[in-house]
Each structure stands twice: as structure tokens, then as C-alpha cells.
Design a protein around this motif. Structure first.
Motif, mmCIF file in Angstrom:
data_model
loop_
_atom_site.group_PDB
_atom_site.id
_atom_site.type_symbol
_atom_site.label_atom_id
_atom_site.label_comp_id
_atom_site.label_asym_id
_atom_site.label_seq_id
_atom_site.Cartn_x
_atom_site.Cartn_y
_atom_site.Cartn_z
ATOM 1 N N HIS A 137 -20.306 12.753 -15.671
ATOM 2 C CA HIS A 137 -20.870 13.761 -14.768
ATOM 3 C C HIS A 137 -22.393 13.706 -14.675
ATOM 4 O O HIS A 137 -23.010 14.595 -14.091
ATOM 5 C CB HIS A 137 -20.409 15.149 -15.221
ATOM 6 C CG HIS A 137 -18.924 15.306 -15.170
ATOM 7 N ND1 HIS A 137 -18.243 15.574 -14.004
ATOM 8 C CD2 HIS A 137 -17.974 15.179 -16.130
ATOM 9 C CE1 HIS A 137 -16.944 15.628 -14.253
ATOM 10 N NE2 HIS A 137 -16.761 15.391 -15.543
ATOM 11 N N ALA A 215 -24.783 20.168 -14.208
ATOM 12 C CA ALA A 215 -23.485 19.494 -14.153
ATOM 13 C C ALA A 215 -22.577 19.976 -15.278
ATOM 14 O O ALA A 215 -21.372 20.167 -15.084
ATOM 15 C CB ALA A 215 -23.670 17.982 -14.223
ATOM 16 N N ARG A 218 -21.289 23.494 -14.525
ATOM 17 C CA ARG A 218 -20.149 23.505 -13.594
ATOM 18 C C ARG A 218 -18.845 23.222 -14.328
ATOM 19 O O ARG A 218 -17.794 23.766 -13.982
ATOM 20 C CB ARG A 218 -20.373 22.483 -12.479
ATOM 21 C CG ARG A 218 -21.415 22.910 -11.449
ATOM 22 C CD ARG A 218 -21.338 22.037 -10.210
ATOM 23 N NE ARG A 218 -21.753 20.671 -10.489
ATOM 24 C CZ ARG A 218 -23.005 20.233 -10.337
ATOM 25 N NH1 ARG A 218 -23.953 21.063 -9.933
ATOM 26 N NH2 ARG A 218 -23.307 18.969 -10.587
ATOM 27 N N ALA A 256 -15.188 19.197 -1.006
ATOM 28 C CA ALA A 256 -16.383 18.914 -1.812
ATOM 29 C C ALA A 256 -17.503 18.342 -0.961
ATOM 30 O O ALA A 256 -17.277 17.574 -0.021
ATOM 31 C CB ALA A 256 -16.031 17.935 -2.931
ATOM 32 N N GLN A 260 -21.024 17.230 -5.689
ATOM 33 C CA GLN A 260 -19.958 17.925 -6.389
ATOM 34 C C GLN A 260 -18.617 17.230 -6.239
ATOM 35 O O GLN A 260 -17.604 17.713 -6.736
ATOM 36 C CB GLN A 260 -19.838 19.370 -5.889
ATOM 37 C CG GLN A 260 -19.555 19.504 -4.417
ATOM 38 C CD GLN A 260 -19.442 20.927 -3.936
ATOM 39 O OE1 GLN A 260 -18.761 21.201 -2.959
ATOM 40 N NE2 GLN A 260 -20.090 21.852 -4.596
ATOM 41 N N ARG A 261 -18.609 16.069 -5.558
ATOM 42 C CA ARG A 261 -17.339 15.392 -5.284
ATOM 43 C C ARG A 261 -16.651 14.948 -6.561
ATOM 44 O O ARG A 261 -15.455 15.188 -6.751
ATOM 45 C CB ARG A 261 -17.587 14.191 -4.360
ATOM 46 C CG ARG A 261 -18.104 14.587 -2.988
ATOM 47 C CD ARG A 261 -18.525 13.392 -2.159
ATOM 48 N NE ARG A 261 -19.638 12.672 -2.768
ATOM 49 C CZ ARG A 261 -20.340 11.743 -2.137
ATOM 50 N NH1 ARG A 261 -20.054 11.421 -0.885
ATOM 51 N NH2 ARG A 261 -21.335 11.129 -2.740
ATOM 52 N N THR A 263 -17.201 15.965 -9.664
ATOM 53 C CA THR A 263 -16.883 17.107 -10.515
ATOM 54 C C THR A 263 -15.610 17.794 -10.054
ATOM 55 O O THR A 263 -14.736 18.128 -10.856
ATOM 56 C CB THR A 263 -18.049 18.116 -10.511
ATOM 57 O OG1 THR A 263 -19.222 17.466 -11.021
ATOM 58 C CG2 THR A 263 -17.730 19.320 -11.377
ATOM 59 N N ARG A 264 -15.490 18.015 -8.749
ATOM 60 C CA ARG A 264 -14.278 18.673 -8.221
ATOM 61 C C ARG A 264 -13.035 17.811 -8.444
ATOM 62 O O ARG A 264 -11.978 18.332 -8.804
ATOM 63 C CB ARG A 264 -14.458 18.968 -6.731
ATOM 64 C CG ARG A 264 -15.403 20.132 -6.449
ATOM 65 C CD ARG A 264 -15.199 20.658 -5.056
ATOM 66 N NE ARG A 264 -15.977 21.863 -4.826
ATOM 67 C CZ ARG A 264 -15.611 22.831 -3.988
ATOM 68 N NH1 ARG A 264 -14.478 22.724 -3.315
ATOM 69 N NH2 ARG A 264 -16.368 23.893 -3.813
#
Length: 313
Positions: A137, A215, A218, A256, A260-261, A263-264
Motif C-alpha cells: 500500500h 494509506a 485507510r 475507486a 485508492q484503487r 486499497t479498495r
């Protein structure tokens, strides 16, 4: 023996007062790491949902205060206290504790001339998991307070923004990593327990808790997936049918934005594997991730990482 006990209690109070002066809410702990003061509601016929509103001490982490007179009063009521707890999630620091647990196997002895790494000189299982998350991340842990535990673990102190609630968790972030957030507490350095003393890692005692990387924050506060939309269409032909119970996770990934792609996708894949349909949802998640701009290789690597982290022992 009595002199030693008094000395330990005096030191615990001194350390607690020092922490309170730095804005850390504290309360007394016994040698078991549990709150030293028993609940004032024990023995009452009906359960009492009180977090200190009654005005009496004995509500655990809810007793925590930065008021020096209040701290002295709590320790006076618990002269057997050998340590102190620090409430997480409370202003002004909104402390977050990352607890690196120990492994069941003994750690290798460091070389005599080697300097310990205050953050990562801990059992290899929890360290490897944290390093994997950092690489996955793209975050780096800042220089911050690190507390060594008697069992050989590490408590990493970070601060969070005031409008974010970080929940407590055990092993959810990664194997061997527990999180102390709102409603939880950390054993303060200088505390003495039945297993030994908690002490600052070399070079970190004078540091202030550093802000949690975005990061990582999140990951600590994953949003709930959106409500699953009802299906009104049925795909036919060679297209793969998307599992109904994974629809919300797929849509969560498709929504996303840049930054954030990954992470999601990682979070959605973890939830799918935890609920037993990760393999079934792999292709829909890959398609959704590619739709947001990730390459198929990146998407499959992220999903594979989620599968490893959620796999049982």
C-alpha cells in the motif's frame, strides 16, 4: 517485599503523571495489565451500562484522565497498581496503537555489535506482515514512539485525525498485528506486570507520537461496502455470472478513484476470502480493477496477497 511494592507503585504513578502532562489520558493497571480498580457496580442485580457517569472510579479505560489531581486520586484508590494504561482514540493525540505480537518460536539473538531497529526489531511473523502491508500500500512508518513489551513484542504509537474513529481489532489488519483504537488502551512504558516491564525502545523515548500514514489509516478504518443493488438483468452467453453476495464488493472496487484503487481491491478481496467466496469472486474483482485502471497483473497480485493474509494457519 512491601518496600518493593510501594516503590513499584510510586514509579507507576510517576510515569502516569508524566504521560498525563503530555496530554495522554491515563488510569491505573494491576500486574495483570487489567484495570486496577474494580467496578463500583459489581454485585448489583441488573447489568449497569455505565462509563463513569456515576462519578465513581472503577470503569476501566473510561476513568482515564489527563488531570493530574484526578490521576493522583485514581492511584490513591489503587495503591496496589503496578502500571498504567493509556486510553487510545482520545484527544488531543487520538492515539492509535499497532501491536506487533510475538511468534511462538524464539527470535534469533541479534549480533552483539548490531543496533536494534526500534520499529522492526520484533518477531519475524508480525514484522513480515507489516512490511508486506507497507509495500503493498506504499506507506512508510514514520519515526515515532515504540514501546518494548515483556514478551518481546512492540507497540508502535501513531496519532489519528480527530474526525476518524479507529476500531480495535485482533489480527484483522494482518496475522500477528493487533490494533488499539477508540475504547482500547495501551500499557504505558514504565509499567511493571507479572511478565516484566514495558520500556521505550532505544532512541524513541524523546519522540512524540507521529501521524499515521494515510494509506495505513485507510486500512485501519475500511469503509463498509455499499448496499447491494438488486439484480434486474441476467447475463447470458459466455460471460461469467457474478455471485449475488459479492456484487457490493465488486461495485465498491469499480467506484475507486486514482490513489485508492489498490486499497479498495485489497480490502474487498480480504472480505470475500474471509466470507468463503474469494475464489468465486476473483474474476469479477479483476474485471472491476482493470476497469478502474489497474493492470490485470497488478489486480491478480493484490488479490493473491489478500488470499495469503486471510488464509488460516
Amino acid at each position: 517485599m512491601a518496600i518493593t511494592a510501594r516503590h513499584t507503585a510510586t514509579l507507576a504513578l510517576a510515569h502516569a503523571l508524566s504521560a498525563a502532562e503530555r496530554g495522554l489520558p491515563v488510569f491505573p493497571l494491576s500486574s495483570t495489565k487489567l484495570p486496577a480498580l474494580r467496578s463500583p457496580h459489581r454485585g448489583e442485580p441488573e447489568p449497569v451500562l455505565c462509563r463513569g457517569e456515576c462519578g465513581r472510579p472503577g470503569h476501566g479505560v473510561h476513568d482515564a484522565t489527563t488531570d493530574l489531581t484526578g490521576v493522583r486520586s485514581l492511584f490513591a484508590a489503587a495503591p496496589w497498581a503496578t502500571g498504567y494504561g493509556i486510553a487510545c482514540g482520545r484527544p488531543p493525540h487520538h492515539l492509535i496503537g499497532i501491536d506487533l505480537d510475538v511468534t511462538s518460536e524464539p527470535a534469533a539473538e541479534p549480533a552483539p555489535d548490531s543496533a536494534p531497529d526500534s520499529t522492526f526489531d520484533a518477531p519475524p511473523d508480525s514484522v513480515a506482515a507489516l512490511q508486506q502491508l507497507a509495500l503493498q500500500h506504499l506507506f512508510t512508518l514514520p519515526e515515532t514512539v515504540v514501546v518494548l513489551t515483556p514478551s518481546g513484542g512492540r507497540h508502535i504509537w501513531l496519532t489519528g485525525p480527530p474526525n476518524v474513529v479507529v476500531p480495535n481489532s485482533a489480527g484483522r489488519l494482518a496475522p500477528g498485528i493487533d490494533v488499539r483504537g477508540a475504547g482500547g488502551y495501551l500499557v504505558g512504558p514504565g509499567s511493571v506486570t507479572a511478565r516484566g516491564a514495558y520500556r521505550p525502545a532505544p532512541g524513541t523515548a524523546g519522540l512524540a507520537p507521529a501521524p499515521c500514514p494515510r494509506a495505513l489509516l485507510r486500512l485501519l478504518t475500511p469503509p463498509a461496502p455499499p448496499t447491494r443493488a438488486p439484480h434486474h438483468r441476467h447475463r447470458s452467453g459466455a460471460a461469467q455470472e457474478q455471485p449475488a453476495r459479492g456484487h457490493g464488493l465488486v461495485q465498491f472496487v469499480r467506484a475507486a478513484h486514482a490513489g485508492q484503487r489498490n486499497t479498495r481491491l485489497f480490502w474487498a478481496a480480504c472480505r470475500a476470502y474471509e466470507h468463503g467466496f474469494g475464489e468465486t469472486l476473483t474474476e469479477p474483482l479483476v474485471d472491476a480493477a482493470v476497469h478502474t485502471g489497474l493492470t490485470e497483473h497488478e489486480a491478480r497480485a493484490t488479490i493473491a496477497s489478500a488470499a495469503r493474509l486471510t488464509a488460516g494457519p
